[in-house]
Design a protein around this motif. Structure first.
Motif, PDB file in Angstrom:
ATOM      1  N   ASP A   1       0.894  -1.171   0.000  1.00  0.00           N
ATOM      2  CA  ASP A   1       0.000   0.000   0.000  1.00  0.00           C
ATOM      3  C   ASP A   1       0.924   1.210   0.000  1.00  0.00           C
ATOM      4  O   ASP A   1       1.399   1.643   1.043  1.00  0.00           O
ATOM      5  CB  ASP A   1      -0.889  -0.049   1.241  1.00  0.00           C
ATOM      6  CG  ASP A   1      -1.935   1.062   1.256  1.00  0.00           C
ATOM      7  OD1 ASP A   1      -1.938   1.899   0.337  1.00  0.00           O
ATOM      8  OD2 ASP A   1      -2.746   1.093   2.204  1.00  0.00           O
ATOM      9  N   LEU A   2       1.171   1.734  -1.191  1.00  0.00           N
ATOM     10  CA  LEU A   2       2.277   2.678  -1.367  1.00  0.00           C
ATOM     11  C   LEU A   2       2.014   4.050  -0.758  1.00  0.00           C
ATOM     12  O   LEU A   2       2.933   4.679  -0.234  1.00  0.00           O
ATOM     13  CB  LEU A   2       2.590   2.819  -2.864  1.00  0.00           C
ATOM     14  CG  LEU A   2       3.815   3.642  -3.234  1.00  0.00           C
ATOM     15  CD1 LEU A   2       5.073   3.108  -2.579  1.00  0.00           C
ATOM     16  CD2 LEU A   2       3.998   3.675  -4.751  1.00  0.00           C
ATOM     17  N   CYS A   3       0.804   4.534  -0.839  1.00  0.00           N
ATOM     18  CA  CYS A   3       0.457   5.852  -0.279  1.00  0.00           C
ATOM     19  C   CYS A   3      -0.591   5.627   0.795  1.00  0.00           C
ATOM     20  O   CYS A   3      -1.751   6.031   0.655  1.00  0.00           O
ATOM     21  CB  CYS A   3      -0.051   6.778  -1.367  1.00  0.00           C
ATOM     22  SG  CYS A   3       1.064   6.986  -2.776  1.00  0.00           S
ATOM     23  N   ALA A   4      -0.189   4.990   1.884  1.00  0.00           N
ATOM     24  CA  ALA A   4      -1.145   4.445   2.850  1.00  0.00           C
ATOM     25  C   ALA A   4      -1.829   5.492   3.705  1.00  0.00           C
ATOM     26  O   ALA A   4      -2.931   5.255   4.204  1.00  0.00           O
ATOM     27  CB  ALA A   4      -0.429   3.431   3.749  1.00  0.00           C
ATOM     28  N   GLY A   5      -1.200   6.644   3.924  1.00  0.00           N
ATOM     29  CA  GLY A   5      -1.791   7.624   4.820  1.00  0.00           C
ATOM     30  C   GLY A   5      -1.987   7.030   6.203  1.00  0.00           C
ATOM     31  O   GLY A   5      -1.108   6.388   6.765  1.00  0.00           O
ATOM     32  N   ALA A   6      -3.212   7.210   6.740  1.00  0.00           N
ATOM     33  CA  ALA A   6      -3.516   6.665   8.067  1.00  0.00           C
ATOM     34  C   ALA A   6      -3.959   5.214   8.004  1.00  0.00           C
ATOM     35  O   ALA A   6      -4.293   4.621   9.033  1.00  0.00           O
ATOM     36  CB  ALA A   6      -4.592   7.512   8.742  1.00  0.00           C
ATOM     37  N   GLY A   7      -4.004   4.625   6.801  1.00  0.00           N
ATOM     38  CA  GLY A   7      -4.148   3.183   6.685  1.00  0.00           C
ATOM     39  C   GLY A   7      -5.536   2.614   6.511  1.00  0.00           C
ATOM     40  O   GLY A   7      -5.728   1.414   6.694  1.00  0.00           O
ATOM     41  N   GLY A   8      -6.505   3.431   6.113  1.00  0.00           N
ATOM     42  CA  GLY A   8      -7.861   2.903   5.938  1.00  0.00           C
ATOM     43  C   GLY A   8      -7.925   1.753   4.948  1.00  0.00           C
ATOM     44  O   GLY A   8      -8.579   0.730   5.199  1.00  0.00           O
ATOM     45  N   LYS A   9      -7.211   1.883   3.828  1.00  0.00           N
ATOM     46  CA  LYS A   9      -7.241   0.813   2.829  1.00  0.00           C
ATOM     47  C   LYS A   9      -6.387  -0.378   3.257  1.00  0.00           C
ATOM     48  O   LYS A   9      -6.712  -1.526   2.939  1.00  0.00           O
ATOM     49  CB  LYS A   9      -6.818   1.363   1.462  1.00  0.00           C
ATOM     50  CG  LYS A   9      -7.871   2.298   0.855  1.00  0.00           C
ATOM     51  CD  LYS A   9      -7.511   2.737  -0.541  1.00  0.00           C
ATOM     52  CE  LYS A   9      -8.661   3.534  -1.162  1.00  0.00           C
ATOM     53  NZ  LYS A   9      -8.978   4.763  -0.414  1.00  0.00           N
ATOM     54  N   SER A  10      -5.312  -0.137   3.994  1.00  0.00           N
ATOM     55  CA  SER A  10      -4.521  -1.260   4.519  1.00  0.00           C
ATOM     56  C   SER A  10      -5.369  -2.129   5.448  1.00  0.00           C
ATOM     57  O   SER A  10      -5.310  -3.363   5.403  1.00  0.00           O
ATOM     58  CB  SER A  10      -3.296  -0.751   5.287  1.00  0.00           C
ATOM     59  OG  SER A  10      -2.310  -0.250   4.419  1.00  0.00           O
ATOM     60  N   LEU A  11      -6.170  -1.492   6.290  1.00  0.00           N
ATOM     61  CA  LEU A  11      -7.035  -2.242   7.196  1.00  0.00           C
ATOM     62  C   LEU A  11      -8.075  -3.042   6.423  1.00  0.00           C
ATOM     63  O   LEU A  11      -8.365  -4.203   6.754  1.00  0.00           O
ATOM     64  CB  LEU A  11      -7.726  -1.285   8.175  1.00  0.00           C
ATOM     65  CG  LEU A  11      -6.804  -0.575   9.169  1.00  0.00           C
ATOM     66  CD1 LEU A  11      -7.567   0.493   9.936  1.00  0.00           C
ATOM     67  CD2 LEU A  11      -6.184  -1.577  10.134  1.00  0.00           C
TER      68      LEU A  11
END
Length: 383
Positions: A199-209
């Motif tokens: 997840d290259l531009c994860a930010g605070a991680g909503g999509k990673s979760l």
């Protein structure tokens, strides 16, 4: 607070929002929270009334106004009750004189033209500044959670649309606030158990979760970002969600390749920095921040992260490119240029529960899909 005092408070807040939009300061929500944190005397009805005035003005004015008074005068021009609050009282605004209100409109004219050229007609443009619904994604172990008034969202088993005003803080650890469109485009990754996903531009991680849940918490997710503060919020969120397969790496803009060295991902997901035109329902003042020069810088950044993502993908892997923008310059045109520069790569139709085909990808819009606006493309690397 008297009605006149509420109007003056809205003017004061809009003054601060106009300056922040011009100078790159805090978002409107943040400024409103700070304002009332320093004014404990304002009751909940006062805060709600002032907030509604502020956002009504922001949504009505496509171009950034000169100041807060001009913004409120635009509302007062068609609202006699609001105009009457310009009464010159102790805590109220001065009476209306021979002064011009801010000009009304959907968006800055140059953006209206670019949106139209990208296939976003007047009705679609109008929907970009409607109020957004409150969507959440349930944690996988909370799938049977009883949420009063919640509505399921077709194609997203863990998504719910909650009544406006629901106290989501009370649901911490069981749900993540995430727009249905954001949940849907994550599905384009096609992530399955055992995969390695970047997840290259994860930010605070909503999509990673969301990816971790899709993978059944089996595999490896590498979440990276250049923003230390945003990325630092992912670890505690992952712990609450039981997402133990996520690791974070801070990207140093001067040595990105070193941080990504050795990664051979099955899927690279790029939720690229963008203009955010698809999220204006939540941040309508963002229309006042965007300039042609800033858009050009974002386009250059998107090209850069596409190249980074492609280099971290194993042969035959999938690169998923997402922007919460409805401008073709950030979506369809970027993907067309990437494919032209990378022989052997091909676009695959993303598998999503809603949206419409648009060039080499899929587009979601507020008017058509009742979600934030997105463009997503799934690109397959040669073997």
């Amino acid at each position: 607070m008297t009605p006149a005092a509420r109007t003056q408070a809205a003017i004061d807040l809009l003054d601060a929002i106009v300056v922040a939009a011009r100078e790159g300061g805090a978002a409107a929500d943040t400024l409103i929270s700070r304002y009332f944190a320093q004014r404990r005397y304002a009751g909940s009805k006062d805060r709600r009334a002032v907030r509604e005035l502020v956002y009504a003005a922001i949504r009505r004015l496509g171009e950034r106004p000169a100041d807060g008074r001009a913004a409120l005068l635009a509302l007062a021009a068609s609202d006699p009750a609001l105009a009457a609050t310009f009464d010159g009282s102790t805590h109220g605004p001065a009476p209306i004189a021979d002064e011009a209100p801010a000009a009304e409109g959907l968006h800055p004219r140059w953006l209206e033209e670019r949106l139209a050229a990208s296939g976003i007609d007047a009705a679609e443009q109008r929907a970009l500044i409607d109020r957004a619904p409150l969507d959440v994604r349930l944690h996988s172990d909370a799938a049977d959670l009883d949420l009063p008034g919640a509505e399921p969202i077709a194609g997203l088993p863990l998504a719910r649309r909650l009544p406006a005003g629901t106290d989501v803080a009370a649901l911490s650890g069981r749900v993540e606030v995430q727009d249905a469109g954001s949940q849907a485009v994550t599905l384009a990754a096609g992530a399955t158990p055992g995969m390695t996903v970047l997840d290259l531009c994860a930010g605070a991680g909503g999509k990673s979760l969301a990816l971790a849940a899709l993978m059944g918490h089996d595999g490896r997710i590498i979440a990276t970002d250049v923003d230390r503060a945003r990325l630092s919020r992912l670890a505690p969120r992952a712990a609450k969600a039981g997402a133990t397969i996520i690791e974070t790496r801070l990207l140093d803009p001067n040595r990105e390749a070193d941080v990504l060295a050795g990664i051979q991902a099955d899927v690279v997901l790029i939720d690229a920095p963008c203009s955010g035109t698809g999220t204006w329902r939540r941040n309508p003042e963002a229309r006042w921040r965007l300039t042609p020069a800033r858009l050009d810088r974002l386009i250059a950044t998107q090209q850069h992260v596409l190249a980074l993502g492609a280099a971290a993908l194993k042969p035959g892997g999938a690169l998923v490119y997402i922007v919460c923008s409805l401008l073709d310059a950030e979506g369809a045109t970027q993907v067309d240029a990437f494919l032209a520069a990378h022989p052997g790569w091909r676009a695959e139709p993303p598998t999503l529960p809603f949206g419409r085909a648009h060039h080499a990808g899929t587009r979601l819009t507020p008017a058509h899909d009742a979600t934030d606006g997105f463009f997503v493309a799934r690109l397959r690397a040669p073997c």
